[in-house]
Design a protein around this motif. Structure first.
Motif, mmCIF file in Angstrom:
data_model
loop_
_atom_site.group_PDB
_atom_site.id
_atom_site.type_symbol
_atom_site.label_atom_id
_atom_site.label_comp_id
_atom_site.label_asym_id
_atom_site.label_seq_id
_atom_site.Cartn_x
_atom_site.Cartn_y
_atom_site.Cartn_z
ATOM 1 N N ASP A 191 41.759 43.077 37.394
ATOM 2 C CA ASP A 191 41.330 44.104 36.982
ATOM 3 C C ASP A 191 40.162 45.491 36.454
ATOM 4 N N ILE A 192 39.647 44.252 36.133
ATOM 5 C CA ILE A 192 37.631 44.029 35.654
ATOM 6 C C ILE A 192 37.316 43.506 35.250
ATOM 7 N N TYR A 193 36.014 43.951 36.487
ATOM 8 C CA TYR A 193 34.651 42.686 36.002
ATOM 9 C C TYR A 193 33.755 42.977 35.063
ATOM 10 N N THR A 194 33.258 42.303 33.719
ATOM 11 C CA THR A 194 32.894 42.605 33.071
ATOM 12 C C THR A 194 31.550 41.717 32.862
ATOM 13 N N THR A 195 31.760 40.880 32.066
ATOM 14 C CA THR A 195 31.139 39.788 32.242
ATOM 15 C C THR A 195 31.011 38.924 33.758
ATOM 16 N N GLY A 196 31.905 38.823 34.420
ATOM 17 C CA GLY A 196 32.588 38.149 35.458
ATOM 18 C C GLY A 196 32.448 36.593 35.256
ATOM 19 N N ALA A 197 32.887 36.196 33.852
ATOM 20 C CA ALA A 197 33.040 34.540 32.657
ATOM 21 C C ALA A 197 34.835 34.586 33.733
ATOM 22 N N THR A 198 35.280 35.345 33.547
ATOM 23 C CA THR A 198 36.855 35.353 34.249
ATOM 24 C C THR A 198 37.001 34.528 35.370
ATOM 25 N N VAL A 199 36.118 35.267 36.419
ATOM 26 C CA VAL A 199 36.294 35.376 37.913
ATOM 27 C C VAL A 199 35.121 33.830 38.238
ATOM 28 N N HIS A 200 34.755 33.497 37.908
ATOM 29 C CA HIS A 200 33.461 32.671 37.703
ATOM 30 C C HIS A 200 34.526 30.707 37.132
ATOM 31 N N GLU A 201 35.706 30.908 35.865
ATOM 32 C CA GLU A 201 35.685 30.277 35.584
ATOM 33 C C GLU A 201 36.715 30.032 36.473
ATOM 34 N N ALA A 202 38.396 30.776 37.657
ATOM 35 C CA ALA A 202 38.491 30.626 38.124
ATOM 36 C C ALA A 202 38.705 30.448 39.208
ATOM 37 N N ALA A 203 36.874 30.377 40.032
ATOM 38 C CA ALA A 203 36.358 30.079 41.124
ATOM 39 C C ALA A 203 36.129 28.570 41.456
ATOM 40 N N GLN A 204 35.737 28.309 40.283
ATOM 41 C CA GLN A 204 35.162 27.252 39.490
ATOM 42 C C GLN A 204 36.554 25.917 40.082
ATOM 43 N N LEU A 205 37.480 26.827 39.200
ATOM 44 C CA LEU A 205 38.846 25.593 39.243
ATOM 45 C C LEU A 205 38.884 25.362 40.629
ATOM 46 N N LEU A 206 39.366 26.574 41.617
ATOM 47 C CA LEU A 206 39.478 26.516 42.796
ATOM 48 C C LEU A 206 38.733 25.803 44.404
ATOM 49 N N TYR A 207 37.346 25.454 43.238
ATOM 50 C CA TYR A 207 37.008 25.139 44.359
ATOM 51 C C TYR A 207 36.709 23.019 44.064
ATOM 52 N N ASP A 208 37.127 23.397 42.673
ATOM 53 C CA ASP A 208 37.652 21.760 42.257
ATOM 54 C C ASP A 208 38.691 21.593 43.457
#
Length: 222
Positions: A191-208
């Motif tokens: 819903d909201i991008y604030t610091t980006g921490a949520t989506v960046h952490e999720a992206a790393q897990l999916l990349y791995d």
């Protein structure tokens, strides 16, 4: 008809093109609709924040960390009106408000992303899901009629809105499920991008886990 947001009676304006394309009339009155502010003009190439810089300072930091997220795109600015609407939608359970965003979400999304992607909504913890009755990220994803993969499980039960900026950068919010993301092009939905921490952490897990390309889309950019 009644406006979905203010509930006042109003008459939507019909056009010949709407009749030809069978486009549904707006569910919001013009007064409520005008208070939403779309992100327009120059934005950061990485996170979609309105800025004159090609890459903002926050995204330079994410680049130095080697983030797996290619970029984020967001639709609306987080003004006082949007804060009120998100509060009604997210914390007071007014699920019907999602219809206020259908047309603009679809138009914006397919302008920036292709239709061969898989959507991964950011999950809620089980206790938060019971409390709210629905996952707001999944509700946004449902507007797009694209396949969803529930590849993440939330293991941090604390509300992001209650955390400081420093606390948001601490990982450990998610773990992977058994869903297969290998070789897939993924768009994370939130819903909201604030610091980006949520989506960046999720992206790393999916990349791995083998995802080929990872992007994110949020309704709002604060």
């Amino acid at each position: 008809m009644k406006c979905l947001i203010c509930h006042d009676e109003w008459m939507p304006r019909m056009s010949f093109s709407m009749l030809l394309t069978l486009q549904q009339p707006d569910v919001c009155c013009s007064r409520c609709r005008s208070r939403f502010v779309l992100i327009d003009g120059n934005v950061c190439d990485r996170c979609g924040r309105p800025t004159e810089q090609n890459v903002c300072a926050d995204c330079m930091m994410w680049q130095r960390r080697g983030s797996a997220l290619i970029n984020n795109r967001s639709l609306y600015i987080y003004n006082d009106w949007m804060k009120e609407i998100i509060n009604r939608f997210k914390f007071r359970g007014d699920y019907a408000l999602i219809e206020a965003f259908r047309h603009e979400v679809c138009t914006f999304f397919y302008k920036h992303f292709s239709s061969d992607v898989f959507l991964v909504p950011i999950p809620l913890s089980s206790s938060r899901l019971v409390e709210r009755g629905f996952n707001q990220a999944e509700a946004i994803a449902s507007l797009l009629s694209l396949p969803m993969i529930f590849a993440l499980r939330r293991i941090d039960d604390e509300k992001q809105s209650k955390k400081t900026r420093r606390e948001r950068f601490v990982g450990g919010k998610f773990c992977l499920t058994n869903e297969d993301v290998a070789g897939k092009r993924i768009v994370i939905i939130d819903d909201i991008y604030t610091t980006g921490a949520t989506v960046h952490e999720a992206a790393q897990l999916l990349y791995d886990a083998g995802a080929r390309e990872i992007y994110s889309f949020t309704l709002v950019r604060s």
